[in-house]
Design an enzyme around this catalytic site. Structure first.
Site, PDB file in Angstrom:
ATOM      1  N   GLU A  40       0.730  -1.119   0.025  1.00 51.98           N
ATOM      2  CA  GLU A  40      -0.082  -0.107  -0.013  1.00 51.98           C
ATOM      3  C   GLU A  40       0.830   1.332  -0.080  1.00 51.98           C
ATOM      4  O   GLU A  40       0.446   2.340   0.614  1.00 51.98           O
ATOM      5  CB  GLU A  40      -0.834  -0.207   1.241  1.00 51.98           C
ATOM      6  CG  GLU A  40      -2.451  -0.139   0.925  1.00 51.98           C
ATOM      7  CD  GLU A  40      -2.709   0.130  -0.463  1.00 51.98           C
ATOM      8  OE1 GLU A  40      -3.024  -1.121  -0.980  1.00 51.98           O
ATOM      9  OE2 GLU A  40      -2.971   1.100  -0.950  1.00 51.98           O
TER      10      GLU A  40
HETATM   11  C1  LIG Z   1       2.363  -9.940   0.658  1.00 52.67           C
HETATM   12  C2  LIG Z   1       2.386  -8.688  -0.408  1.00 52.67           C
HETATM   13  C3  LIG Z   1       0.933  -8.330  -0.660  1.00 52.67           C
HETATM   14  C4  LIG Z   1       0.885  -7.193  -1.879  1.00 52.67           C
HETATM   15  N1  LIG Z   1      -0.544  -6.880  -2.248  1.00 52.67           N
HETATM   16  C5  LIG Z   1      -0.678  -6.300  -3.284  1.00 52.67           C
HETATM   17  C6  LIG Z   1      -1.886  -6.050  -4.014  1.00 52.67           C
HETATM   18  O1  LIG Z   1      -2.755  -6.766  -3.706  1.00 52.67           O
HETATM   19  N2  LIG Z   1      -2.064  -5.300  -4.943  1.00 52.67           N
HETATM   20  C7  LIG Z   1      -0.730  -4.804  -5.690  1.00 52.67           C
HETATM   21  O2  LIG Z   1      -0.977  -3.967  -6.712  1.00 52.67           O
HETATM   22  N3  LIG Z   1       0.471  -4.859  -4.941  1.00 52.67           N
HETATM   23  C8  LIG Z   1       0.417  -5.375  -4.159  1.00 52.67           C
HETATM   24  N4  LIG Z   1       1.801  -5.568  -3.406  1.00 52.67           N
HETATM   25  C9  LIG Z   1       2.701  -4.786  -3.900  1.00 52.67           C
HETATM   26  C10 LIG Z   1       3.306  -3.825  -3.056  1.00 52.67           C
HETATM   27  O3  LIG Z   1       2.428  -2.841  -3.133  1.00 52.67           O
HETATM   28  C11 LIG Z   1       4.626  -3.313  -3.396  1.00 52.67           C
HETATM   29  O4  LIG Z   1       5.421  -4.415  -2.878  1.00 52.67           O
HETATM   30  C12 LIG Z   1       5.259  -1.959  -2.827  1.00 52.67           C
HETATM   31  O5  LIG Z   1       4.318  -1.029  -3.540  1.00 52.67           O
HETATM   32  C13 LIG Z   1       6.643  -1.606  -3.152  1.00 52.67           C
HETATM   33  O6  LIG Z   1       6.998  -2.033  -4.666  1.00 52.67           O
HETATM   34  P1  LIG Z   1       8.433  -2.737  -4.762  1.00 52.67           P
HETATM   35  O7  LIG Z   1       8.087  -4.078  -4.113  1.00 52.67           O
HETATM   36  O8  LIG Z   1       8.406  -2.683  -6.353  1.00 52.67           O
HETATM   37  O9  LIG Z   1       9.438  -2.051  -4.319  1.00 52.67           O
HETATM   38  P2  LIG Z   1      10.276  -1.187  -4.951  1.00 52.67           P
HETATM   39  O10 LIG Z   1       9.406   0.186  -5.562  1.00 52.67           O
HETATM   40  O11 LIG Z   1      11.347  -1.436  -5.920  1.00 52.67           O
HETATM   41  O12 LIG Z   1      10.899  -0.423  -3.639  1.00 52.67           O
HETATM   42  C14 LIG Z   1      12.199  -0.681  -3.046  1.00 52.67           C
HETATM   43  C15 LIG Z   1      12.629   0.093  -2.160  1.00 52.67           C
HETATM   44  O13 LIG Z   1      13.067   1.583  -2.711  1.00 52.67           O
HETATM   45  C16 LIG Z   1      12.178   2.606  -2.246  1.00 52.67           C
HETATM   46  N5  LIG Z   1      11.804   3.584  -3.145  1.00 52.67           N
HETATM   47  C17 LIG Z   1      11.153   3.189  -4.452  1.00 52.67           C
HETATM   48  N6  LIG Z   1      10.709   4.091  -5.212  1.00 52.67           N
HETATM   49  C18 LIG Z   1      11.253   5.390  -4.447  1.00 52.67           C
HETATM   50  C19 LIG Z   1      11.163   6.799  -4.722  1.00 52.67           C
HETATM   51  N7  LIG Z   1      10.960   7.386  -5.627  1.00 52.67           N
HETATM   52  N8  LIG Z   1      11.923   7.524  -3.524  1.00 52.67           N
HETATM   53  C20 LIG Z   1      12.320   6.971  -2.535  1.00 52.67           C
HETATM   54  N9  LIG Z   1      12.241   5.685  -2.358  1.00 52.67           N
HETATM   55  C21 LIG Z   1      11.856   4.956  -3.009  1.00 52.67           C
HETATM   56  C22 LIG Z   1      11.239   1.843  -1.341  1.00 52.67           C
HETATM   57  O14 LIG Z   1      10.419   2.781  -0.228  1.00 52.67           O
HETATM   58  C23 LIG Z   1      11.568   0.674  -0.970  1.00 52.67           C
HETATM   59  O15 LIG Z   1      12.387   0.808   0.357  1.00 52.67           O
HETATM   60  C24 LIG Z   1       1.928  -6.695  -2.317  1.00 52.67           C
HETATM   61  C25 LIG Z   1       3.234  -7.003  -1.955  1.00 52.67           C
HETATM   62  C26 LIG Z   1       3.432  -7.906  -0.913  1.00 52.67           C
HETATM   63  C27 LIG Z   1       4.889  -8.228  -0.473  1.00 52.67           C
END
Ligand SMILES: Cc1cc2nc3c(=O)[nH]c(=O)nc-3n(C[C@H](O)[C@H](O)[C@H](O)COP(=O)(O)OP(=O)(O)OC[C@H]3O[C@@H](n4cnc5c(N)ncnc54)[C@H](O)[C@@H]3O)c2cc1C
Length: 568
Positions: free
Chosen positions: A427
């Site tokens: 989220e």
């Molecule tokens: C168990 C689980 C359930 C989930 N359920 C859903 C769901 O139902 N529907 C759905 O659509 N998604 C879902 N997600 C996805 C979740 O919303 C994403 O994992 C989350 O938004 C982070 O994206 P990412 O994993 O690609 O991490 P990344 O975006 O790659 O982030 C990696 C790190 O970089 C940081 N970062 C990234 N961009 C920036 C920026 N611009 N500035 C500063 N820091 C930054 C982040 O804060 C983080 O610390 C789920 C994830 C999990 C693990």
């Protein structure tokens, strides 16, 4: 010790801390009388304690499985879901026009926490549906509303949200899923989505996916994204689930925790979808769902914090070790007492922030007044990030209170930490929440923040005569928050971002002091709430000073440290 849902704590918060009387005084929520609210809280607590809490361990030990393309849920989850749906708990805040109860979001927020504290993995399912219901109410056509809302509200069908793709996590605008107009009012949706919570189950008739995808003329980035309703089974002319859509669950993730919640990779191969909202207006529509879900996920953190706290307290009341300064158990040791006191004090803060945010959302709904919209928007990232950080911190302290037994799975203390860890990630990560607070939520030059700080200072001032020992530090901390906010709004964005997490936590610390002061004022200094407020203000509030220093560092030192320095 079995989980006890915190109905009484919510009642106190609504009555004495977050001004729920204002919500109940509006025409829109006139039916939310004190008697009705109290009966609902008690009923929800009963279901959470008796029906859902016994399922929590099942979800952890027997994760959801994918068998021949179908998700099989953890033992007992189908019955638990049935109890939630039949109790009307999914559509509490939904419009009565479609079968909802039209209750304030404040009540849904409280009930969601109780359900989450008893079984987080299962509670995530109705949480997703609630977000979808709200998004459809605001953005869908009448035809989609008429078909989907009654089913989602009754719980016969479940809802999901599909944003994330391998290359598009925090950066949703990078998504590649495509939508093509079929020329008959439907669209063909293709692409892969990952990490989709509750993408399938074996207890609802249908699963309704809200999917973000790009139309051929959609520009790159978030401005070119549209939102589509893509059901697992396409409703027939009678609105009954019909033929299977061209989508499938490819696999389920093996996760650190939250095992009872199936987290799926989804494949859409020209699946039939219906546009929700305007073409290229998908992000606006999805934001409705995400804002709702953000407060909900903050509530998940608080839920687990409460459960972990109760668990640790119960252990400390039984475990004997060493000669304690008071009593015979480890609860008599000063350090164990400190841990439990701080856990309880922070659970109160996180819950009060979420409840204040929910009340602001209700006031926004009931009055449409811009100041309530601004208050709700300001508090949402704080409620999400501080609620989930508190979940993690309290769960890890809970393990510490257990000593070695905390590291042993049988006690259940570790499950809390494993389950709650993801709430700071999904989220919108907590880092992204903090950036939202210092950028988007400060586009008003800090006006909404100053309005809240004014309120805190006026309240502290009014308490100076009666409880000066608490009111004085609260006033001073609010002044520091004001000065830090003044500094912040003058900075370039990246300098704000460098201090965003510290600023958000500082804000939460000061809000916490305000709400503890309200509680102490209502219950008296010489009461459980007064004593807890004293501990918070003496021991936890001072953190705001060092957080202010960190918030004001800017980004230069972070970039002075080169990538090579990190590698060296
Ligand atoms: C168990 C689980 C359930 C989930 N359920 C859903 C769901 O139902 N529907 C759905 O659509 N998604 C879902 N997600 C996805 C979740 O919303 C994403 O994992 C989350 O938004 C982070 O994206 P990412 O994993 O690609 O991490 P990344 O975006 O790659 O982030 C990696 C790190 O970089 C940081 N970062 C990234 N961009 C920036 C920026 N611009 N500035 C500063 N820091 C930054 C982040 O804060 C983080 O610390 C789920 C994830 C999990 C693990």
């Amino acid at each position: 010790m079995p989980y006890r849902a915190p109905a009484a704590d919510y009642q106190f918060l609504l009555d004495h801390v977050v001004g729920f009387d204002k919500v109940a005084a509006t025409e829109r929520f006139a039916e939310a009388t004190p008697d009705m609210v109290s009966a609902i809280l008690d009923e929800a607590a009963k279901m959470s304690n008796e029906v859902l809490a016994p399922l929590n361990r099942n979800g952890d030990l027997h994760p959801a499985k994918l068998e021949n393309g179908v998700v099989r849920t953890s033992p007992g989850f189908a019955d638990g879901y049935k109890a939630i749906a039949e109790g009307g708990w999914i559509g509490m805040a939904a419009s009565p026009e479609y079968g909802g109860m039209g209750l304030p979001f404040s009540i849904q927020n409280a009930v969601n926490e109780m359900m989450g504290g008893s079984c987080l993995a299962l509670q995530l399912n109705p949480l997703m549906s609630q977000g979808q219901i709200e998004a459809l109410e605001h953005h869908a056509s009448d035809a989609i509303k008429d078909l989907y809302l009654p089913k989602l509200i009754s719980g016969e069908w479940c809802g999901t949200m599909n944003l994330t793709e391998p290359q598009a996590g925090s950066d949703v605008g990078a998504l590649k899923s495509k939508a093509e107009d079929n020329g008959d009012g439907t669209y063909a949706i293709s692409g892969q989505k990952i990490y989709i919570s509750w993408a399938d189950n074996d207890f609802s008739e249908n699963v309704c996916h809200l999917v973000l995808a790009r139309l051929p003329d959609g520009v790159p980035g978030t401005k070119g994204i549209s939102l589509f309703m893509v059901p697992k089974l396409i409703p027939d002319e009678n609105g009954k689930p019909g033929v299977a859509n061209s989508l499938k669950v490819v696999s389920l993730e093996h996760k650190m925790g939250l095992h009872g919640s199936p987290t799926a990779v989804m494949q859409y191969d020209g699946a039939t979808g219906w546009l929700v909202g305007k073409p290229h207006g998908g992000m606006a529509a999805m934001f409705t769902m995400m804002n709702n879900a953000r407060v909900g996920v903050g509530g998940q953190g608080i839920a687990v914090a409460e459960a972990a706290y109760q668990h640790a307290l119960s252990y400390a009341q039984e475990r004997k070790q060493g000669k304690a300064a008071e009593g015979e158990t480890i609860l008599g040791h000063a350090d164990v007492r400190r841990m439990l006191a701080q856990m309880k004090a922070d659970v109160f803060v996180a819950r009060a922030i979420a409840a204040a945010c929910a009340a602001a959302i209700d006031m926004q709904t009931a009055t449409g007044a811009p100041e309530w919209t601004a208050r709700a928007a300001l508090l949402t990232p704080i409620a999400k990030a501080f609620g989930t950080d508190t979940g993690i911190e309290v769960a890890q302290q809970g393990i510490q209170v257990h000593g070695g037994m905390g590291f042993i799975e049988e006690t259940g203390a570790a499950q809390y930490l494993r389950d709650v860890r993801v709430t700071a990630i999904y989220e919108g990560t907590n880092g992204i929440q903090a950036m939202d607070l210092v950028a988007r939520k400060m586009m008003d030059g800090g006006e909404a923040a100053y309005a809240l700080i004014d309120e805190i200072e006026a309240y502290a001032e009014s308490c100076k005569a009666t409880i000066p020992e608490l009111a004085g530090p609260v006033f001073t901390a609010a002044e520091t928050l004001r000065e830090t906010t003044e500094w912040l709004v003058e900075q370039e964005l990246n300098d704000r971002f460098a201090g965003a997490v510290s600023y958000l936590r500082m804000f939460a610390r000061v809000l916490g002091a305000y709400y503890h002061l309200c509680a102490a004022n209502a219950a008296g200094l010489d009461s459980a709430r007064g004593r807890l407020a004293t501990i918070y203000i003496q021991r936890l509030l001072p953190e705001h000073g060092s957080l202010a220093d960190q918030a004001r560092q800017g980004a230069d030192d972070l970039y002075a440290l080169k990538e090579e320095d990190l590698v060296a």
